[in-house]
Design an enzyme around this catalytic site. Structure first.
Site, mmCIF file in Angstrom:
data_model
loop_
_atom_site.group_PDB
_atom_site.id
_atom_site.type_symbol
_atom_site.label_atom_id
_atom_site.label_comp_id
_atom_site.label_asym_id
_atom_site.label_seq_id
_atom_site.Cartn_x
_atom_site.Cartn_y
_atom_site.Cartn_z
ATOM 1 C CE1 TYR A 177 21.774 14.576 28.188
ATOM 2 C CE2 TYR A 177 20.505 13.210 29.706
ATOM 3 C CZ TYR A 177 20.764 13.655 28.425
ATOM 4 O OH TYR A 177 20.016 13.186 27.378
ATOM 5 C CB SER B 45 15.775 13.169 29.021
ATOM 6 O OG SER B 45 15.976 11.993 29.786
ATOM 7 C CB SER C 232 25.231 9.099 15.409
ATOM 8 O OG SER C 232 25.190 10.067 16.449
ATOM 9 C CB SER D 106 22.263 1.397 21.024
ATOM 10 O OG SER D 106 21.022 1.962 20.629
ATOM 11 C CE LYS E 178 18.650 17.115 27.233
ATOM 12 N NZ LYS E 178 18.431 17.084 25.761
ATOM 13 C CB ILE F 87 16.843 8.845 17.873
ATOM 14 C CG1 ILE F 87 17.157 10.189 18.531
ATOM 15 C CG2 ILE F 87 16.919 7.722 18.895
ATOM 16 C CD1 ILE F 87 16.145 10.584 19.598
#
Length: 280
Positions: free
Chosen positions: A157, A132, A8, A192, A161, A10
């Site tokens: 999170y 990220s 799913s 998204s 990263k 990218i």
């Protein structure tokens, strides 16, 4: 190419685009149905997509997956760590590791270790890690790396990263005299995707709002193009130890690049997955 998190978002787009260029792409994902659908849709491509089902939360599964990949592919010239999650509540895996840290950092660390010899024999080869810019808000806090107290999903999170970048930079240094490059990138804020499916309600509401407001965030296609660039661009065949954003090669925080932090994270990670910290 081996690509985790490829069913799913990218990862799916990148897998399809690389396969369209004639490559064989081994996609790793948790969802069997999504994986089978991706394979079925890829039959018209010049290359090939094969699916390997695995939940990267457990170290036994990562090791089993590595064995399966080694048995299936004689060459692995690119290893892309793209799978990730953000757990709403603090949860420990069966290995006793906080879930976000286990999936986002320890799984790439261990899988790279398990596949490194095949990458060496396939060289020139590349390791690519999805990081990220949210790492800017994180610190390591080595006395409580896994948030045994004061757990916050967004901070967990962000720290994972931060670990991704520190791991990539340390790996690049340790592989300096080889033909294996290691680079990481910021895909942009891609509202998204399903990344925050397990995040707190307020985070999911904000992400959903960002997805429908024009001009906010990055599209999945744009994020995938950044990933594909590190996989296929000639300059990243030799350029290593970089952090790439939409602006190009940039500097991560000193928390991520600090050699002492990188070494300490490496050694802690080795202990958590029970391997020799002196690798590679």
């Amino acid at each position: 190419m081996v690509l985790s998190g490829g069913t799913s978002g990218i990862g799916r787009i990148a897998a399809t685009e690389v396969a369209a260029q004639g490559a064989t792409v081994a996609v790793i994902g948790r969802d069997q149905t999504r994986g089978e659908t991706l394979v079925a849709e890829a039959t018209a491509l010049d290359g090939d997509i094969q699916f390997h089902q695995a939940d990267l939360a457990t170290q036994a599964t990562v090791r089993s997956l590595a064995g399966e990949l080694l048995d299936t592919y004689d060459r692995i010239d690119t290893l892309v760590h793209n799978a990730g999650l953000s757990s709403r509540l603090r949860t420990e895996t069966e290995d006793g590791v906080e879930l976000t840290f286990a999936v986002n950092h320890l799984a790439p660390y261990l899988l790279t270790h398990e596949l490194l010899d095949r990458l060496r024999s396939s060289a020139p080869a590349r390791v690519v890690v999805t990081a990220s810019d949210i790492h800017h808000r994180a610190t390591f806090e080595f006395n409580d790396l896994q948030f045994t107290s004061g757990y916050d999903s967004l901070q967990a999170y962000a720290r994972s990263k931060l670990a991704n970048i520190a791991f990539t930079l340390e790996l690049a240094d340790r592989l300096e005299d080889t033909e294996i490059t290691a680079n990481c990138f910021h895909p942009g804020f891609v509202p998204s995707t399903n990344l925050f499916r397990d995040a707190p309600l307020w985070t999911r509401v904000m992400v959903r709002a960002a997805a429908i407001i024009p001009g906010i965030g990055t599209t999945q296609q744009e994020g995938a193009q950044r990933l594909c660039k590190l996989v296929t661009a000639p300059k990243f065949k030799e350029r290593t130890g970089t952090y790439v954003t939409g602006e190009g090669i940039t500097s991560p925080t000193t928390e991520a690049s600090n050699p002492e932090n990188r070494k300490r994270l490496w050694e802690i990670s080795a202990d958590l997955v029970d391997i020799d910290p002196d690798w590679p």
